[in-house]
Write an enzyme that holds these catalytic residues in place. Structure first.
Site, mmCIF file in Angstrom:
data_model
loop_
_atom_site.group_PDB
_atom_site.id
_atom_site.type_symbol
_atom_site.label_atom_id
_atom_site.label_comp_id
_atom_site.label_asym_id
_atom_site.label_seq_id
_atom_site.Cartn_x
_atom_site.Cartn_y
_atom_site.Cartn_z
ATOM 1 N N HIS A 189 0.855 -1.151 -0.161
ATOM 2 C CA HIS A 189 -0.059 -0.118 -0.029
ATOM 3 C C HIS A 189 0.987 1.155 0.041
ATOM 4 O O HIS A 189 0.731 2.289 -0.769
ATOM 5 C CB HIS A 189 -0.791 -0.203 1.245
ATOM 6 C CG HIS A 189 -1.820 -1.101 1.223
ATOM 7 N ND1 HIS A 189 -3.022 -1.187 1.264
ATOM 8 C CD2 HIS A 189 -1.539 -2.619 1.441
ATOM 9 C CE1 HIS A 189 -3.960 -2.183 1.273
ATOM 10 N NE2 HIS A 189 -2.792 -3.377 1.640
ATOM 11 N N ASP A 244 -6.096 5.578 1.369
ATOM 12 C CA ASP A 244 -6.189 4.044 1.129
ATOM 13 C C ASP A 244 -7.779 3.563 1.837
ATOM 14 O O ASP A 244 -7.926 4.270 2.873
ATOM 15 C CB ASP A 244 -5.069 3.092 2.069
ATOM 16 C CG ASP A 244 -5.097 1.843 1.631
ATOM 17 O OD1 ASP A 244 -5.895 1.157 1.898
ATOM 18 O OD2 ASP A 244 -4.104 1.392 1.090
#
Length: 463
Positions: free
Chosen positions: A24, A130
């Site tokens: 991520h 995210d």
């Protein structure tokens, strides 16, 4: 990459809020580079440990060059434990990361305050967060000139498959019949992660659109389905990938690249299972035996999974069969540290990739035209494997997901490597992978579909 945008973009600030896990962190750092190239003020934020991790491991471009236009904002992390990965766990999900990602929830107030301060200096503050950090950004509606965009760190295919499963697997849309072959969620996540996810799902969600690290050339059909059905509540889907560089990679100066320079084109299989896979000693021995017996050239990244803090504590030493490295010194090399994966995949000697099918690795391999031997471990990986092997047909399975709890024996490893690297079936897969890679790389240049969408996105957020 040719620059785009104008100095007028300085009126807009972009704030990146990644989940503190490598796959991520990496994607949003690559996106930061693209937006900074458009003269946007980009702020990449997180706790000190994970910002440092992201910068240390970036590949394909020079951190001191391109990143000079990125502002790194670090916060002191809440204390968290750093347990080692468990290579013998029946569930391969990396639970050792849960304390670190849970601690990141403490950034809710600091990030809201930081965006508030930026809002006084910029006409608009764009926050790209995210999806697994929804809890942290839920107060941004208190900043009048801020707008949020949700980054989905998975493929559009995986996102739609999850959505379809949650709806009870109704009749599929014409063209989406492949969904019937997609594994369900069983075995993909641990109870601890599902508990963390509940906090993110329960958070107040006020965002403008979804962002994917993908493009129409890879999965345009499923990107269209996501937008049409508004599966996440977003009315707009921006497919801006691939985020990583796809041409003119800056050299990493690694000995493994010098070794690749001495090999024949398409002769080496790259073996790497990412930053969250921890294998048992028995499984490592089986891989070693299979590679050795295949007699194919290999470059194997042999390292344990990340801990929540990669800079502290001991690292498990992974042992190979006695004499293995001596017997195979002309056949392959072992890397025990972080590898320049993008440069390896972009090297002409790399002809295959045995991979866990994380989305970073998948889209990097696709864009470089390298076929995949798919060996998914957890999370979105089983669904990505279906995308690669059955829909795009640029890879083959190492094992069926239903057999995930079993050791993959050396004869299976040997057979897969031979099939991909030495048999006609592998040549056909490699041809399709190479053709898809060309289309994806062309999409990222001026006039390409991905480049055009990025330009439209930049125009939208600087409107």
């Amino acid at each position: 990459m040719a620059p785009y945008g104008t100095t007028e973009n300085s009126q807009t600030a972009v704030v990146m809020v990644p989940l503190p896990a490598q796959g991520h962190l990496n994607q949003l750092l690559h996106l930061s580079r693209l937006l900074a190239a458009a003269n946007l003020s980009v702020y990449y934020i997180g706790d000190t440990t994970h910002v440092r991790q992201a910068r240390l491991r970036v590949h394909g471009w020079n951190d001191s060059g391109a990143a000079a236009r990125i502002h790194f904002q670090e916060f002191e992390p809440a204390p968290f434990q750093t347990p080692p990965p468990n290579p013998n766990s029946s569930n391969k999900f990396p639970d050792q990361l849960i304390p670190a990602i849970t601690a990141a929830m403490s950034l809710r107030d600091p990030i809201t305050a930081f965006v508030g301060r930026l809002s006084a200096d910029f006409r608009r503050v764009v926050v790209i967060f995210d999806s697994l950090m929804s809890y942290v950004v839920q107060d941004l509606d208190s900043v009048s000139n801020a707008e949020a965009y949700c980054f989905r760190s998975v493929s559009a295919f995986t996102a739609y498959a999850i959505y379809w499963e949650r709806r009870g697997m109704p009749a599929v849309a014409p063209g989406a019949e492949i969904l019937r072959e997609v594994p369900g969620s069983d075995g993909c996540f641990s109870p601890e992660f599902l508990e963390y996810s509940k906090h993110q799902q329960a958070a107040k969600k006020i965002f403008c659109a979804d962002i994917y690290n993908s493009c129409n050339e890879i999965e345009g059909f499923f990107l269209d389905l996501l937008e049409k059905e508004k599966s996440t509540g977003a009315g707009k889907v921006w497919a801006l990938g691939p985020f990583h560089p796809v041409s003119k990679l800056e050299p990493a100066g690694s000995a493994c690249l010098e070794w690749l320079d001495r090999q024949e084109p398409d002769s080496v299989i790259f073996v790497s299972f990412g930053s969250t896979t921890s294998m048992s000693d028995e499984q490592i021995r089986e891989i070693a035996a299979g590679l050795e017996r295949s007699r194919q050239k290999f470059l194997w990244v042999l390292r344990d999974a990340d801990k929540g803090d990669i800079f502290t504590g001991d690292i498990r030493k992974l042992d190979l069969p006695q004499g293995f490295e001596g017997r195979t010194k002309k056949q392959g090399i072992i890397l025990r540290d972080w590898a320049p994966q993008l440069e390896i995949l972009g090297h002409p000697s790399t002809g295959g990739f045995m991979s866990h099918c994380g989305w970073n690795s998948s889209i990097e391999s696709i864009s470089m035209g390298v076929p995949i031997a798919a060996w998914p471990m957890h999370s979105d990986q089983p669904r990505n494997a279906v995308l690669l092997t059955k829909l795009l047909r640029v890879g083959l399975e190492v094992r069926d997901w239903e057999s995930r709890d079993e050791i993959v024996r050396s004869n299976v490893v040997e057979n897969v490597v031979m099939k991909l690297m030495a048999w006609e079936e592998g040549n056909e897969i490699r041809k399709r992978a190479r053709e898809l890679g060309i289309r994806v790389r062309e999409s990222a240049i001026v006039g390409g579909t991905s480049r055009t969408k990025m330009e439209a996105f930049i125009a939208h957020i600087t409107r």
